[in-house]
Each structure stands twice: as structure tokens, then as C-alpha cells.
Design an enzyme around this catalytic site. Structure first.
Site, PDB file in Angstrom:
ATOM      1  N   TYR A 188     -11.236   8.287  42.580  1.00 46.98           N
ATOM      2  CA  TYR A 188     -11.417   7.125  41.532  1.00 46.98           C
ATOM      3  C   TYR A 188     -12.327   6.002  42.371  1.00 46.98           C
ATOM      4  O   TYR A 188     -13.110   5.569  41.705  1.00 46.98           O
ATOM      5  CB  TYR A 188     -10.087   6.487  41.114  1.00 46.98           C
ATOM      6  CG  TYR A 188     -10.142   5.367  40.202  1.00 46.98           C
ATOM      7  CD1 TYR A 188     -10.360   5.684  38.787  1.00 46.98           C
ATOM      8  CD2 TYR A 188     -10.378   4.261  40.744  1.00 46.98           C
ATOM      9  CE1 TYR A 188     -10.243   4.642  37.816  1.00 46.98           C
ATOM     10  CE2 TYR A 188     -10.114   2.944  39.817  1.00 46.98           C
ATOM     11  CZ  TYR A 188     -10.377   3.247  38.303  1.00 46.98           C
ATOM     12  OH  TYR A 188     -10.465   2.229  37.646  1.00 46.98           O
ATOM     13  N   LYS A 192     -16.145   5.267  41.205  1.00 43.98           N
ATOM     14  CA  LYS A 192     -16.572   3.888  40.801  1.00 43.98           C
ATOM     15  C   LYS A 192     -17.714   3.342  41.942  1.00 43.98           C
ATOM     16  O   LYS A 192     -18.473   2.612  41.585  1.00 43.98           O
ATOM     17  CB  LYS A 192     -15.372   2.936  41.082  1.00 43.98           C
ATOM     18  CG  LYS A 192     -14.278   3.316  39.756  1.00 43.98           C
ATOM     19  CD  LYS A 192     -14.805   2.896  38.547  1.00 43.98           C
ATOM     20  CE  LYS A 192     -13.785   2.868  37.312  1.00 43.98           C
ATOM     21  NZ  LYS A 192     -14.260   2.927  35.876  1.00 43.98           N
TER      22      LYS A 192
END
Length: 279
Positions: A188, A192
Site C-alpha cells: 500500500y 501510493k
């Protein structure tokens, strides 16, 4: 070229937008010369200052608040959303007439949504999903990286000057990660971060990256665990994240900021508080 307002002569420049030059001249004339020397109605100046926005990811918590704030603000005269489905808007939403909603298949964003990027002053991207909702690591990366990258590319090609991106606290393109579910937190953060790097590489006149930590979605908190976490951990209301985003785009429009801006939690809180105080 130049414009003459009373005794004040203002020269054109390729750097700031022409409408900003005109508005600055109007304000200078009224402040330092005499209102009667300026035959430009104030309503005209206000109209020139308005902007158009395009929002991706408007159905999420931050995106929905962002759309509502853009519609409410008289600084924005048009708000376009692009996504798989329309953004729910309250029946009594102020400024609802400014809203245009475009539904597309995100895999066909360029063909179905591309033309809507033309003539836009600011693009806000709040695209994001969870691994659970997406169904796999690959599907998660498609939303959080590929769709973001496509949006940034389309905005750049359309000549958009401002791109605001919501990512997350701890975003880092260089963090070691893999697709195993056990290590999804690392994936994650890396995804990002990769999205941030892609957007930065486009070279917008202003790239603003917003990195909130835990989001306080108020009565839209999904689970008991989320509600308990909100009572213990540091968080930020989604409305404050959106408020900081809108304020930064307006600051760019008036020449107060440019280049790259990265907003961590403390910066988001500070910007939101300043925007609320000035409203």
C-alpha cells in the site's frame, strides 16, 4: 501589451494567467487610486477569478467532501466528476447547478473521459481502494497507481496547470514490498509512493500531494474497529483534507504557491485551519 486602469499601467506577462493580471490591476486601482477611476464592475472581476475543477475519486470519503466544498465555493464556476458512478449529492446542495457528472469505464478513461480535461484549471485525484474491495493485489494497484497515472497523463496533455493528489501518510515508492496479503501494508505504502512519483514526473506548474493519516469519516465510519480506532489514534476529518486541497488550488491561482507542495498531517491541519479562518 498593457492595460491602463486610471493612472496605473499593467503590462502583460507570459508567467501569470492573463485573468490574474486583470484582477490584480482591478484590485490595485480600487485600493490605491480611486474606485471611481475604475470603470470595471467588481462583479466582472469576481467572475474572472472563478475556476473550473475536475475530480476523480469523488465517491470516496475525501472526494465526496471535496466535491461538496467546490460546489459551495463561489471561487469555482464548474465542477466535473469522472468515475465509474456518479457522486451522491444532497438534494439541497448549494451550487449543484455547477456540477457535471461523467461516468466512464476507468479502463477506457482516455477515450471516454479525456475530452473533459480540456479547459480545466485544476484536477483533483482522490482515487483509491482497498485490497479487500479490489479483490487482489493486481486490482488494487490498477486503481491506486494505473488509474492515477492515466489521470495525470491526460491532465498534462490537456494543459492543466494544477494537479492535486491524495495519497497516504507513509507513502514511499522505495519501500520493499510484495503482493502477499500478509505484507499488504508495505505494498500500500509503495503503491501510493509510486503514484506520487508518476504525478511529480509530469511537471505540472503546481503539484500538490496530500498525505493524510487515519481519516475521520464521521457517521460514515464502516466498522466498530474503525470507530474504536478513531477514539484512540490521531486522525483528521475528511472535510479538513478537502478544505486544504481547495485552498491550495486557490492559492496557486492567485500566484501564492507553485512547484511541488507536500502536505503531511500537521500541514493538512494547519492549511485547513487557515482556510476555515479565512472563509
Amino acid at each position: 501589451g498593457s492595460w491602463l486602469f486610471g493612472n496605473a499601467k499593467v503590462y502583460a506577462s507570459d508567467a501569470p494567467p492573463v485573468d490574474l493580471l486583470l484582477l490584480t490591476a482591478f484590485q490595485y486601482c480600487h485600493t490605491f487610486i480611486a474606485p471611481e477611476a475604475c470603470d470595471w464592475p467588481e462583479s466582472t472581476a469576481t467572475h474572472i477569478a472563478t475556476m473550473s475543477a475536475l475530480v476523480l475519486g469523488g465517491t470516496g470519503a475525501v472526494g465526496r467532501s471535496l466535491v461538496q466544498q467546490l460546489l459551495t465555493s463561489d471561487q469555482w464556476n464548474k465542477v466535473t466528476t469522472i468515475g465509474r458512478r456518479e457522486v451522491p449529492v444532497p438534494a439541497d446542495q448549494p451550487g449543484a447547478s455547477k456540477l457535471q457528472q461523467v461516468t466512464v469505464k476507468m479502463d477506457n478513461l482516455q477515450q471516454e473521459g479525456g475530452p473533459h480535461f480540456n479547459g480545466v484549471d485544476a484536477v483533483f485525484c482522490a482515487l483509491g481502494t482497498t485490497r479487500a474491495d479490489a479483490g487482489s493485489a493486481a486490482a488494487f494497484k490498477k486503481v491506486d497507481y494505473e488509474y492515477v497515472a492515466s489521470s495525470a497523463s491526460l491532465a498534462k496533455s490537456a494543459g492543466v496547470q494544477y494537479f492535486g493528489l491524495v495519497t497516504a501518510q507513509g507513502a514511499n515508492a522505495n519501500i520493499p514490498a510484495n503482493d502477499m496479503g500478509l505484507f499488504h501494508a508495505l505494498l500500500y505504502s509503495r503503491t501510493k509512493g509510486q503514484a506520487e512519483e508518476n504525478v511529480k514526473s509530469q511537471g505540472f506548474a503546481r503539484t500538490a500531494i496530500f498525505r493524510p493519516g487515519m481519516l475521520d469519516r464521521g457517521d460514515k465510519a464502516r466498522t466498530l474497529l474503525e470507530k474504536v480506532a478513531l477514539s484512540i489514534l490521531s486522525s483528521i476529518p475528511v472535510a479538513d483534507v478537502a478544505r486544504a486541497m481547495v485552498a491550495d488550488a486557490a492559492a496557486f491561482r492567485t500566484g501564492k504557491v507553485s512547484g511541488l507542495g507536500v502536505f503531511e498531517m500537521k500541514d493538512l491541519r494547519r492549511a485547513a485551519a487557515a482556510a476555515a479562518a479565512g472563509s
